[in-house]
Scaffold this active site. Structure first.
Site, PDB file in Angstrom:
ATOM      1  N   HIS A  91     -29.428 -13.606   4.434  1.00 29.37           N
ATOM      2  CA  HIS A  91     -29.339 -14.699   5.411  1.00 29.37           C
ATOM      3  C   HIS A  91     -30.186 -14.377   6.652  1.00 29.37           C
ATOM      4  O   HIS A  91     -31.033 -15.173   7.072  1.00 29.37           O
ATOM      5  CB  HIS A  91     -27.860 -14.893   5.803  1.00 29.37           C
ATOM      6  CG  HIS A  91     -27.630 -15.933   6.849  1.00 29.37           C
ATOM      7  ND1 HIS A  91     -27.156 -17.194   6.560  1.00 29.37           N
ATOM      8  CD2 HIS A  91     -27.809 -15.910   8.201  1.00 29.37           C
ATOM      9  CE1 HIS A  91     -27.056 -17.896   7.687  1.00 29.37           C
ATOM     10  NE2 HIS A  91     -27.441 -17.139   8.699  1.00 29.37           N
ATOM     11  N   GLU A  92     -29.966 -13.192   7.224  1.00 33.11           N
ATOM     12  CA  GLU A  92     -30.698 -12.832   8.449  1.00 33.11           C
ATOM     13  C   GLU A  92     -32.194 -12.699   8.167  1.00 33.11           C
ATOM     14  O   GLU A  92     -33.030 -13.032   9.000  1.00 33.11           O
ATOM     15  CB  GLU A  92     -30.136 -11.543   9.064  1.00 33.11           C
ATOM     16  CG  GLU A  92     -28.690 -11.654   9.561  1.00 33.11           C
ATOM     17  CD  GLU A  92     -28.455 -12.796  10.555  1.00 33.11           C
ATOM     18  OE1 GLU A  92     -29.382 -13.134  11.320  1.00 33.11           O
ATOM     19  OE2 GLU A  92     -27.341 -13.353  10.569  1.00 33.11           O
ATOM     20  N   HIS A 136     -33.938 -15.945   8.597  1.00 38.28           N
ATOM     21  CA  HIS A 136     -34.334 -16.220   9.985  1.00 38.28           C
ATOM     22  C   HIS A 136     -35.617 -15.466  10.320  1.00 38.28           C
ATOM     23  O   HIS A 136     -36.536 -16.004  10.947  1.00 38.28           O
ATOM     24  CB  HIS A 136     -33.237 -15.765  10.955  1.00 38.28           C
ATOM     25  CG  HIS A 136     -32.042 -16.666  11.009  1.00 38.28           C
ATOM     26  ND1 HIS A 136     -32.141 -18.023  11.214  1.00 38.28           N
ATOM     27  CD2 HIS A 136     -30.711 -16.394  10.899  1.00 38.28           C
ATOM     28  CE1 HIS A 136     -30.921 -18.557  11.229  1.00 38.28           C
ATOM     29  NE2 HIS A 136     -30.040 -17.592  11.032  1.00 38.28           N
TER      30      HIS A 136
END
Length: 591
Positions: A374-375, A378
């Site tokens: 997920h990170e 980003h």
């Protein structure tokens, strides 16, 4: 400074960074009410010849700056303008105070609690300190005590929240909006509170039967484990949904961790990015004084033909005073410099992984592995943004679009074809069996409707708090009413969950963004990557249509470019609901 104030090990650095953030924030608010600057920009915006000569991104950035001026009250007379600046500064302070208050533990006289559960809480003299909800504790009484004590109402925090909501509303109305939500949603995918309300209502409608079923399953499980007290309460939801998952699918994180060493997961990301986008991650030596903690690693992000794209600092491990949160910080945004060179982006990814035992690799639970992906979503948004201006670089885009790249990465992390490329037992090298991945994915759908309904409840609450003022009732009465109407589990007397709702600070009127971003990510996954998660042509389209623009293009236009159609509110709801349906056929085949 935004990063340093939360993560630096040295308190003096954190304090100085906090001060820097405050003075920069105040400075920006002053610039946003600088009449001369604004008039100069307005002349450009009203000059058709000049506007036609600008590229679309420059026009959008000019419009975004004008929007910043307007929401800061530039069009008001001097007295009202000063009021707008003062309100902005006050809101900033209230936000900081509310955030601190949201995390402060509550204390209780230890004699109030039965002796056999006291050891679950930290003792301080005659008091016990309750610092969280203990949501995973098998003892119902511990969870109940933690819920009632940690969420006990606090007059000071209540006053802060009420002043924050009133101040936000006053500011919005002062600068010409009906409500703070109208102001906050300008420029987002949703565009206005009416669309958000419609989205949440339709989603809630679609979820209600499924949520009821989930609550019935949890109640049955509670009756089985605790026949004397089987009414389902808010402190039961996270625990019993976990019990149901574990019972049905035997998802013991301990069975999975050996296959997810940090090294293997990083290799997996590297391999995925390489196939999808032609990008590799290389570890780079750091200079003296460059990093704030010994265990931080620096990665260079390199494209096969374009060369170096930017740097990611990985601050992955727990340490004293480091917050337990996973987040992505932009340290330097990408932009086109005056000399024609591109300023490369620099970001920090912060996780709180456990420190490994000496000589053993760091092993991730499936949840930690998904968070890492997920990170990294980003980070790639930041690395691949190629905007002309820093104002709209990478993740500096509409809040309800910002989570799309990160949530999309969760779909990759849950796909066996992707996981099979890297999940290897750190001792034997054996690949993770396919049925274990299937079990994990199916287990996530257990009680997923109730989990989503809880998110809908938070989003609705956030919309009401930032909607029409004066509020008809107190924030606690609104909480009680909304909880029973939207969520379905009873409100607990004397609690005030909203005082721990820290997202009201960064996501005021925008908490729905998680759900809307998930809907878009789901549509992108199903339409573009479900058939082949390594499809290079789709990877390139994703980069070109979505990642490259940061906030320089209207979010809905990026979604249209990727999906090649304009999705409706119903499409968003359908995408979320279809994700809840069990894929039993493939599960049984794999098993």
């Amino acid at each position: 400074a935004d990063f340093v104030k939360v993560a630096h090990p040295d308190f003096a650095f954190r304090e100085a960074a906090e001060e820097a953030c405050r003075s920069i924030g105040t400075m920006v608010e002053k610039l946003n009410t600088d009449v001369e600057l604004c008039q100069s920009l307005r002349r450009v915006l009203t000059d058709e010849t000049v506007m036609n000569s600008l590229d679309p991104e420059t026009r959008r950035v000019a419009e975004l700056f004008m929007f910043d001026f307007e929401i800061s009250g530039i069009h008001l007379d001097e007295e009202k303008r000063k009021k707008a600046v003062d309100l902005n500064v006050r809101i900033l302070d209230l936000c900081n105070e509310f955030l601190i208050g949201a995390h402060i533990p509550n204390k209780i006289d230890k004699h109030v609690l039965p002796e056999h559960i006291r050891y679950h809480f930290t003792a301080e003299g005659n008091y016990l300190r309750v610092a969280g909800l203990h949501a995973d504790c098998p003892d119902d009484l511990v969870r109940e005590a933690a819920y009632k004590i940690f969420l006990h109402s606090n007059a000071q925090q209540l006053a802060r929240l009420e002043e924050l909501l009133v101040s936000r509303n006053s500011l919005a109305q002062l600068v010409g909006y009906d409500t703070f939500a109208h102001r906050a949603l300008q420029g987002t995918m949703a565009k206005n509170p009416e669309t958000v309300r419609q989205f949440l209502e339709k989603l809630s409608e679609q979820l209600s039967k499924r949520t009821q079923k989930d609550f019935e399953m949890m109640t049955k499980m509670k009756m089985k484990l605790n026949p004397h007290n089987s009414m389902l309460m808010p402190w039961d939801h996270p625990y019993y949904s976990g019990v149901l998952r574990a019972e049905r699918y035997n998802i013991d994180p301990g069975l999975y961790c050996p296959f997810f060493s940090l090294g293997a997961c990083m290799e997996g990301l590297n391999s995925l990015f390489s196939q999808l986008l032609g990008i590799s991650l290389y570890a780079e030596q750091t200079k003296r004084g460059e990093i704030w903690s010994e265990d931080v690693r620096k990665l260079a992000v390199v494209h096969e033909t374009e060369g170096l794209l930017g740097y990611i600092y990985c601050d992955f491990f727990q340490r004293p005073d480091k917050p337990h949160q996973d987040c992505h910080f932009t340290v330097r945004g990408g932009r086109l410099k005056e000399n024609g060179e591109y300023q490369l982006p620099v970001v920090v990814l912060m996780l709180s992984l456990p420190n490994s035992a000496r000589g053993a690799p760091t092993l991730l639970s499936p949840g930690m592995m998904e968070n890492l992906f997920h990170e990294m979503g980003h980070a790639m948004h930041s690395m691949l943004g190629r905007t002309r201006y820093q104002h709209v670089t990478g993740t500096r885009c509409a809040t309800d679009f910002a989570e799309v790249p990160s949530i999309l990465m969760e779909y990759f992390a849950n796909d066996y074809r992707v996981v099979n490329q890297f999940a290897r037992h750190y001792k034997t090298g054996q690949p993770l069996p396919k049925n274990m991945v299937s079990r994990l994915c199916e287990s996530k759908k257990v009680c997923a409707a109730a989990d989503m309904q809880l998110q809908v409840f938070y989003a609705v609450l956030d919309q009401i708090y930032h909607g029409k003022h004066p509020l008809k009732k107190s924030t606690t009465e609104i909480l009680k009413e909304t909880q029973e109407r939207v969520y379905g589990l009873p409100y607990v007397h004397n609690t005030a969950w909203q005082l721990r709702f820290s997202h009201l600070v960064g996501y005021g009127a925008k908490y729905y963004s998680y759900l809307m971003s998930r809907a878009v990510a789901s549509m992108v996954w199903k339409q573009c990557f479900a058939q082949n998660p390594f499809d290079r042509a789709m990877g390139e389209r994703y980069r070109r249509e979505m990642l490259a623009h940061g906030g320089a293009k209207e979010p809905m236009l990026m979604v249209q470019g990727m999906l090649q159609k304009s999705p409706s509110v119903e499409d968003f709801v359908d995408a979320l609901v279809s994700d809840l349906d069990h894929d039993f056929e493939t599960f049984i085949m794999d098993s």
